[in-house]
Design an enzyme around this catalytic site. Structure first.
Site, PDB file in Angstrom:
ATOM      1  N   HIS A  20     -53.724  16.012  37.393  1.00  0.00           N
ATOM      2  CA  HIS A  20     -52.426  16.655  37.624  1.00  0.00           C
ATOM      3  C   HIS A  20     -51.644  15.994  38.754  1.00  0.00           C
ATOM      4  O   HIS A  20     -50.444  16.233  38.913  1.00  0.00           O
ATOM      5  CB  HIS A  20     -52.624  18.140  37.942  1.00  0.00           C
ATOM      6  CG  HIS A  20     -51.521  19.022  37.441  1.00  0.00           C
ATOM      7  ND1 HIS A  20     -50.283  18.541  37.091  1.00  0.00           N
ATOM      8  CD2 HIS A  20     -51.469  20.368  37.228  1.00  0.00           C
ATOM      9  CE1 HIS A  20     -49.512  19.540  36.709  1.00  0.00           C
ATOM     10  NE2 HIS A  20     -50.210  20.660  36.763  1.00  0.00           N
ATOM     11  N   ASP A  51     -47.786  15.506  34.708  1.00  0.00           N
ATOM     12  CA  ASP A  51     -47.272  16.870  34.701  1.00  0.00           C
ATOM     13  C   ASP A  51     -47.707  17.581  33.422  1.00  0.00           C
ATOM     14  O   ASP A  51     -48.052  16.946  32.415  1.00  0.00           O
ATOM     15  CB  ASP A  51     -45.746  16.875  34.790  1.00  0.00           C
ATOM     16  CG  ASP A  51     -45.249  16.427  36.153  1.00  0.00           C
ATOM     17  OD1 ASP A  51     -45.987  16.624  37.138  1.00  0.00           O
ATOM     18  OD2 ASP A  51     -44.138  15.870  36.220  1.00  0.00           O
TER      19      ASP A  51
END
Length: 409
Positions: free
Chosen positions: A380, A384
């Site tokens: 992450h 995204d």
């Protein structure tokens, strides 16, 4: 003059290894090109050969952690072939006796089978005890054939290690007391454990899920299987479809085809896809190079070649390096759903699962379809959520509409 026996460089990014077994004892004579010892690294097992004939003097015993360039023994002149020449020389001086032919010592064939099982066969959970260990020299950070920290992806489908060494010391044998048995973890299992924990601590791992209807792929595969096999001499499998779908998805979500390097983001513009293969010795991830430029037949040949290499223990370090993304198929073991563990510096890993018929709602009707759950674990910090979901939807679309993959759409 004594020749130093050093640990050679056996592959990029490999700096250390473990001497699992010496094939010769201290003081034995050795012939040139005869196997001296087996070096276990984070990726493969390698037999180190004698550079010349002589008498072996061992400095680092089996079970010792060693670094590239470290001296682990010596070969002193005067043994092996040198001793064999002496009787021949003396026999020439005695003209009244014919010289008896002296044959040099034949090299001992000791093949190391790192990966001997079929790639789609579940591995045995049994773990054989490791070799004798010198507690002053053995580090828990070294093991054979596990995934290299920055080169070879690790998956949650990692199987139990099966490290076969020739000798077991008394204190390394399993100890059964009552209803439990205590035994040392194999070097491979220790390394895998460390790598998995490192992955969890290094990256911000998040997993997103979707499912795909396998009907179209199964129908296409069944209809073209005979013609494909006749034309290319190899069967058409499901993995080539998923590799092609993955390439298409990476192009749609390029962030997943990137990695962090310090404070820099490195964007890859090539598509070398790793495919997790379970073997007797543990998980290996050979890489399909330039998957975007290869046909289905070429991909299937690469997969078959890697399967043969794994079965025969001939996987090379180069085969395992440089992947930008990994596919792990836990479905061959019966897994219905999982969260595969990411391996830094890669930013994504796709988990395939068991094909299972399930009732699905379609245009107001309940129909039964062969469904597969898909899981994408991603970093992450780099990717995204929108990009991750887009990636997985693109994979799903490619599998449910395989004609798009055939036409590179």
């Amino acid at each position: 003059m004594a020749l130093e026996v050093k640990i050679p460089a056996v592959g990029e990014s490999i700096t250390s290894g473990l001497i699992s077994v010496w094939h010769k004892n201290d003081g034995d004579t050795v012939a040139a090109d005869e196997p001296l010892f087996t070096l276990e690294t984070d990726k493969v097992s390698t037999e180190i050969l004698a550079e010349k004939s002589g008498t072996l003097k061992i400095k680092a015993p089996a079970g010792t952690e060693v670094k590239v360039g470290e001296v682990v023994g010596f070969i002193e002149e005067g043994g092996g072939a040198a001793k064999a020449e002496a009787p021949a020389a003396s026999s020439e001086a005695k003209t009244d006796q014919p010289a008896a032919p002296v044959e040099p010592a034949a090299p001992v064939a000791r093949p190391v089978r790192n990966m001997a099982d079929e790639p789609d066969e579940p591995e045995s959970p049994a773990v054989e005890p490791p070799a004798p260990v010198n507690p002053k020299t053995l580090s828990t950070t070294v093991s054979p054939v596990a995934a290299e920290r920055f080169d070879q992806p690790i998956s949650s489908a990692v199987a139990a290690a099966n490290v076969s060494l020739s000798v077991v010391s008394e204190n390394e044998k399993p100890v059964t007391a009552g209803r439990t048995t205590r035994k040392k973890l194999s070097p491979l299992r220790r390394k895998i454990a460390q790598q998995l924990v490192m992955a969890q601590h290094t990256a911000a791992i998040l997993t997103t899920f979707n499912e795909c209807d396998m009907s179209a792929v199964m129908k296409l595969r069944a209809g073209l299987q005979d013609a494909f096999t006749k034309e290319h001499g190899i069967k058409l499998g499901f993995m080539s479809f998923f590799i092609k779908a993955t390439v298409s998805a990476l192009k749609a979500s390029p962030a997943i085809n990137g990695r962090l390097e310090g404070d820099d983001l490195i964007q890859n513009h090539y598509y070398d896809i790793g495919v997790a293969v379970g073997t007797e010795r543990g998980l290996v991830v050979p890489v399909i190079r330039n998957a975007d430029q290869k046909s289905f037949a070429q991909i299937e040949r690469d997969l078959a070649d890697y399967a043969t290499k794994a079965r025969e223990g001939k996987i090379k370090i180069e085969d395992l390096q440089g992947g930008v993304f990994t596919i792990s198929n836990g479905g061959i073991y019966g897994s219905l759903l999982s969260t595969p563990i990411l391996n830094p510096p890669q930013s994504g890993i796709l988990g395939m699962h068991k094909i299972q018929e399930r009732p699905m709602a379609e245009k107001g009707q309940v129909v039964v379809r062969p469904m597969m759950y898909l899981a994408l674990s991603y970093d992450h910090r780099v990717v995204d959520g929108k990009e991750a979901v887009t990636f997985l939807v693109r994979v799903k679309d490619g599998i449910e509409n395989p004609s798009r993959l055939l036409l590179d759409l």
